[in-house]
Design a protein around this motif. Structure first.
Motif, PDB file in Angstrom:
ATOM      1  N   ASN A  49       0.834  -1.213   0.000  1.00  0.00           N
ATOM      2  CA  ASN A  49       0.000   0.000   0.000  1.00  0.00           C
ATOM      3  C   ASN A  49       0.869   1.263   0.000  1.00  0.00           C
TER       4      ASN A  49
ATOM      5  N   GLN B  60       0.885   4.115  -2.809  1.00  0.00           N
ATOM      6  CA  GLN B  60       0.714   5.531  -2.491  1.00  0.00           C
ATOM      7  C   GLN B  60       1.846   6.371  -3.085  1.00  0.00           C
TER       8      GLN B  60
ATOM      9  N   ASP C 224       1.158   6.701  -6.709  1.00  0.00           N
ATOM     10  CA  ASP C 224       0.091   7.680  -6.927  1.00  0.00           C
ATOM     11  C   ASP C 224       0.639   9.101  -6.792  1.00  0.00           C
TER      12      ASP C 224
END
Length: 439
Positions: free
Chosen positions: A292, A296, A299
């Motif tokens: 994750n 992130q 992103d």
């Protein structure tokens, strides 16, 4: 006193410049002009001053000409050095772009490997759970069989004790066949139970060996997964850090920038199904958290990529040029932009994505194009010879918007380029220099 001084001065002048008479004769008359010593002295002094001034002016002009030649040669050398520097920067930019593309390809390959390894880990985890369930079933069957064997052995011992003690008065008359059948049944049951016990023990040993092999394989997969996660985390850090530094150098707060981009790119849709997540942790909880975090980071890097196209980090002129004036005070007034000089008609490009808000003549600027970008940024491109966009048109970074010229208040062919934030002019080189280490 004054008369004596003048008399002495005239006496000295008469010694070196005696009085002269200039005769002018015509057909009917003759006249003369009297040239006194003082008059001759004034005339000679004036002539000497004129000749001296001519000599000095000629010397100054010659010195200026020689100095101008040296300045032009120095300017040519500086232009050649600057052009070489620009070529080096362009080569470094291309190399960085190739490295970024290669890193993106490696990152995609690593993501595919992670997906495959995650599937393998989940499969091995399911097999391990099935083996644990099978071992539990075998152990319960083994315990039940041992209990039945013990019960049958106890019953056999009881019957044999009854026969030996004479509890049955006449064994021949007391159904010897039934006792023999019971003993035979018990013996067969014991043999069957022993065989099942041995088989269960062997199955349990095989199950333990396979469970150990699966645990070892799972540990290998976890180690490989950890190495891949480490490489991905390093790649994301190396990719995001220069972008973060670039935006901070340009005066764009990263968190505010990310929030603005997310508001503009927040579309969602399509059929959905409810997802369930375990709150008890598990062997993959740490890996899931690292994955994750990587997602992130990706992103954030993607948002930076979008933002870099919406802020004016590019150079408006891609052909050969030279800087003729920078941002700051000039000639007693504020110069609100940077000037790029190049041949007439040189293409001019938009430095970021945006919308054209002005495309036409404006006093002082000549033919001017204004482009409104995100984050309250506006760019201006002045003195153009030809405008190739219109008001309301949406342009992309690197799109040609006009040709270089010398319209408006201009001393020669050049582009006057401005960047304004919230309506206030800022130095365009702040954005261009901030992007030198990234693009």
């Amino acid at each position: 006193m004054k008369t004596s001084v003048a008399h002495r001065l005239n006496t000295v002048l008469e010694r070196f410049l005696p009085e002269q008479r200039l005769f002018l004769r015509s057909d009917t008359d003759t006249r003369f002009i009297r040239l006194t010593s003082s008059t001759q002295a004034v005339a000679l002094t004036g002539s000497a001053l004129v000749v001296g001034w001519a000599i000095i002016a000629t010397a100054v002009l010659l010195m200026d000409s020689i100095g101008a030649g040296n300045i032009r040669e120095q300017a040519k050398r500086e232009q050649a050095i600057y052009q070489a520097r620009l070529n080096d920067l362009a080569a470094q930019r291309d190399m960085r772009a190739e490295e970024a593309a290669a890193a993106q390809e490696r990152f995609n390959a690593a993501l595919d490997q992670i997906s495959t390894m995650q599937s393998q880990l989940l499969t091995s985890e399911d097999r391990r759970r099935e083996m644990e369930t099978g071992i539990s079933v075998v152990q319960s069957i083994l315990r039940r069989t041992i209990k039945e064997r013990d019960a049958a052995t106890a019953e056999k011992d009881t019957l044999l004790a009854s026969v030996e003690s004479g509890a049955i008065a006449n064994p021949e008359q007391a159904a010897e066949g039934e006792i023999a059948n019971a003993v035979e049944f018990l013996t067969t049951a014991l043999e069957t139970t022993a065989a099942e016990r041995d088989d269960a023990t062997q199955d349990a040993a095989l199950a333990r060996d396979e469970a150990q092999a699966l645990a070892f394989e799972r540990q290998l997969l976890l180690d490989r997964n950890d190495k891949i996660f480490t490489q991905l985390e390093e790649a994301v850090t190396v990719s995001v850090a220069p972008l973060d530094k670039m935006f901070r150098s340009a005066g764009l707060p990263p968190e505010q920038l990310i929030s603005t981009i997310r508001k503009g790119y927040s579309g969602q849709g399509g059929p959905t199904a409810q997802l369930r997540f375990s709150t008890k942790g598990g062997p993959f909880a740490a890996e899931n958290q690292r994955a994750n975090n990587i997602l992130q980071g990706l992103d954030r890097m993607n948002i930076y990529r979008i933002a870099s196209e919406k802020a004016p980090f590019a150079i408006p002129v891609k052909a050969s040029f030279r800087f003729t004036s920078g941002f700051g005070p000039r000639w007693g007034r504020m110069h609100n932009g940077t000037d790029f000089a190049a041949p007439y008609g040189t293409p001019i490009y938009a430095t970021a994505d945006g919308v054209v808000t002005h495309a036409g003549w404006q006093s002082g600027y000549g033919n001017l194009v204004k482009i409104q970008h995100e984050f309250g940024i506006e760019t201006r491109y002045a003195h153009q010879s030809r405008i190739r966009v219109k008001v309301g048109q949406r342009v992309s970074r690197g799109q040609r918007i006009g040709d270089m010229g010398s319209t408006g208040r201009s001393t020669g062919v050049h582009l006057h380029y401005e960047v304004r934030v919230g309506g206030k002019p800022v130095n365009p080189m702040t954005y261009i220099k901030a992007a030198n280490d990234v693009f």
